[in-house]
Design a protein around this motif. Structure first.
Motif, short mmCIF file in Angstrom:
data_model
loop_
_atom_site.label_atom_id
_atom_site.label_comp_id
_atom_site.label_asym_id
_atom_site.label_seq_id
_atom_site.Cartn_x
_atom_site.Cartn_y
_atom_site.Cartn_z
N UNK A 130 0.76 -1.24 0.02
CA UNK A 130 -0.15 -0.07 0.17
C UNK A 130 0.69 1.05 0.15
N UNK A 131 1.93 1.20 0.76
CA UNK A 131 2.79 2.66 0.84
C UNK A 131 3.42 2.74 -0.44
N UNK A 132 4.03 1.40 -1.09
CA UNK A 132 4.77 1.79 -2.36
C UNK A 132 3.49 2.08 -3.60
N UNK A 133 2.23 1.75 -3.23
CA UNK A 133 1.30 2.02 -4.42
C UNK A 133 0.89 3.77 -4.00
N UNK A 134 1.02 4.06 -2.90
CA UNK A 134 0.76 5.51 -2.96
C UNK A 134 1.96 6.28 -3.25
N UNK A 135 3.16 5.66 -3.07
CA UNK A 135 4.39 6.47 -3.43
C UNK A 135 4.18 6.51 -4.88
N UNK A 136 3.97 5.47 -5.76
CA UNK A 136 3.81 5.83 -7.25
C UNK A 136 2.72 6.68 -7.62
N UNK A 137 1.62 6.79 -6.83
CA UNK A 137 0.50 7.74 -7.28
C UNK A 137 0.99 9.17 -6.69
N UNK A 138 1.71 9.29 -5.84
CA UNK A 138 2.04 10.54 -5.49
C UNK A 138 3.11 11.19 -6.59
N UNK A 139 4.06 9.98 -6.88
CA UNK A 139 5.12 10.48 -7.97
C UNK A 139 4.09 10.90 -9.46
N UNK A 140 3.22 10.28 -9.80
CA UNK A 140 2.55 10.58 -10.85
C UNK A 140 1.58 11.86 -10.76
N UNK A 141 1.22 12.15 -9.52
CA UNK A 141 0.57 13.50 -9.28
C UNK A 141 1.63 14.36 -9.51
N UNK A 142 2.72 14.43 -8.79
CA UNK A 142 3.73 15.51 -8.64
C UNK A 142 4.36 15.57 -10.24
N UNK A 143 4.28 14.62 -11.17
CA UNK A 143 4.91 14.84 -12.40
C UNK A 143 4.13 16.01 -13.09
N UNK A 144 3.00 16.21 -12.80
CA UNK A 144 2.24 17.52 -13.49
C UNK A 144 2.90 18.65 -12.99
N UNK A 145 3.34 18.59 -11.90
CA UNK A 145 3.88 20.11 -11.39
C UNK A 145 5.56 20.14 -11.41
N UNK A 146 6.28 19.16 -11.48
CA UNK A 146 7.59 19.54 -11.20
C UNK A 146 8.17 18.18 -11.89
N UNK A 147 9.42 18.43 -12.21
CA UNK A 147 10.36 17.14 -12.90
C UNK A 147 10.24 15.83 -11.86
N UNK A 148 10.26 14.71 -12.80
CA UNK A 148 10.44 13.51 -11.85
C UNK A 148 11.65 13.27 -11.22
N UNK A 149 12.78 14.04 -11.66
CA UNK A 149 14.00 13.81 -10.91
C UNK A 149 13.88 14.23 -9.52
N UNK A 150 13.24 15.49 -9.47
CA UNK A 150 13.17 16.11 -8.26
C UNK A 150 12.59 15.36 -7.38
N UNK A 151 11.35 14.48 -7.72
CA UNK A 151 10.52 13.75 -6.83
C UNK A 151 11.49 12.51 -6.31
N UNK A 152 12.32 12.22 -7.31
CA UNK A 152 13.21 10.97 -6.96
C UNK A 152 14.14 11.44 -5.96
N UNK A 153 14.80 12.64 -6.08
CA UNK A 153 15.97 13.14 -4.97
C UNK A 153 15.09 13.24 -3.49
N UNK A 154 13.96 13.89 -3.56
CA UNK A 154 13.16 14.08 -2.31
C UNK A 154 12.92 12.59 -1.73
#
Length: 305
Positions: free
Chosen positions: A27-51
């Motif tokens: 569940x945590x990993x699914x929420x992580x992927x969903x968060x990464x997808x939502x954030x990709x509309x607002x910032x570079x995915x590499x920024x999400x990877x770093x954080x």
């Protein structure tokens, strides 16, 4: 006999707790992927990877640091630790970029081919050669990946190729983890994963960083580190309570979370091809697990006798 009987309820209870922990990790990993997808509309995915890695590193070092766990940074295989950490980072980067364009269920279905690839390459790398039945299951599983991606038919975004390469990275990461298990405790391996991922991504951040514009974006971005860190921590706790052969089938529960999150958060529901391919891939993976348990059963019975 009485001692063995009294031990059974305790073993079952431990396994039930471990199954709950592994489902929680998914569940945590699914929420992580969903968060990464939502954030990709607002910032570079590499920024999400770093954080994600920096937040996870902070969390892990709070729980597992040289003061509370002396020797946690000591590794017998530093090179293998580094290679493993880079493979995990590569898998995360490819997955976070791909997930910007693909549905959650599509990316996780492709990633589920990882155990098939592990079984295939474990022969030349670890000497664990699959038999004809397992080879047939591997071939069928890869056919399922083709059903999902449908190369040459225009059925899926080209980013699916990134998911395939991410799956390859993750498979070799699993093999490296199996090799490290004989030398370093999982806590040491977990610490190195977070530290290495953060240090490698740090020079990239000045070129991709953009300030989140809303408190919600900040909360979701910072939450990625907590989701990743707690997810891996639950995995460690689960594997302390039950063997991997018991827990492995429940990893596939992640696709349920991914479908639900994709539907409610993004309004995306997998098509029939994705369902069909995912069913093939998961069935092949479960059959591989079954053959693995059958293969080890005589040895277990001999030890019990």
């Amino acid at each position: 006999m009485p001692a063995a009987s009294s031990h059974l309820p305790e073993t079952r209870r431990s396994r039930l707790i471990a199954i709950g922990l592994i489902c929680g990790a998914m569940l945590f990993f699914a929420l992580l992927d969903a968060s990464a997808k939502w954030l990709s509309a607002h910032m570079d995915p590499l920024q999400t990877v770093f954080v994600r890695y920096a937040g996870s590193m902070v969390l892990v070092l709070v729980l597992l640091n040289p003061w509370s766990r002396p020797g946690v940074l000591r590794t017998k295989r530093p090179v293998l630790q580094g290679v493993r950490s880079l493979l995990l980072l590569g898998s995360t980067v490819l997955n976070f970029i791909a997930i910007k364009y693909l549905q959650l269920a599509e990316t996780v279905s492709i990633m589920f081919a990882g155990p098939l690839l592990v079984a295939l390459v474990a022969g030349p790398l670890l000497g664990e050669w699959p038999g004809p039945r397992r080879m047939a299951a591997i071939a069928v599983g890869f056919l399922g990946v083709l059903v999902i991606t449908r190369p040459g038919f225009g059925g899926m975004h080209p980013a699916a190729i990134l998911s395939v390469f991410g799956c390859i990275c993750y498979s070799f990461y699993v093999l490296a983890t199996r090799q490290l298990a004989a030398h370093d405790p999982p806590e040491t391996t977990m610490v190195y994963s977070g530290v290495a991922g953060t240090l490698v991504m740090l020079p990239v951040i000045p070129f991709v960083w953009s300030m989140p514009q809303t408190p919600l974006a900040w909360a979701i971005l910072l939450g990625t580190g907590l989701l990743g860190g707690f997810g891996h921590w639950l995995l460690i706790l689960a594997h302390r309570l039950a063997p991997a052969t018991v827990l492995a089938p429940f990893i596939y529960s992640q696709i349920v979370w991914m479908i639900v999150l994709g539907w409610f958060v993004f309004g995306q529901f997998p098509d029939g091809w994705t369902f069909a391919g995912a069913t093939i891939v998961i069935s092949s993976g479960l059959y591989l697990l079954y053959r693995e348990r059958v293969r080890k059963l005589p040895e277990t019975a001999a030890r019990i006798d």
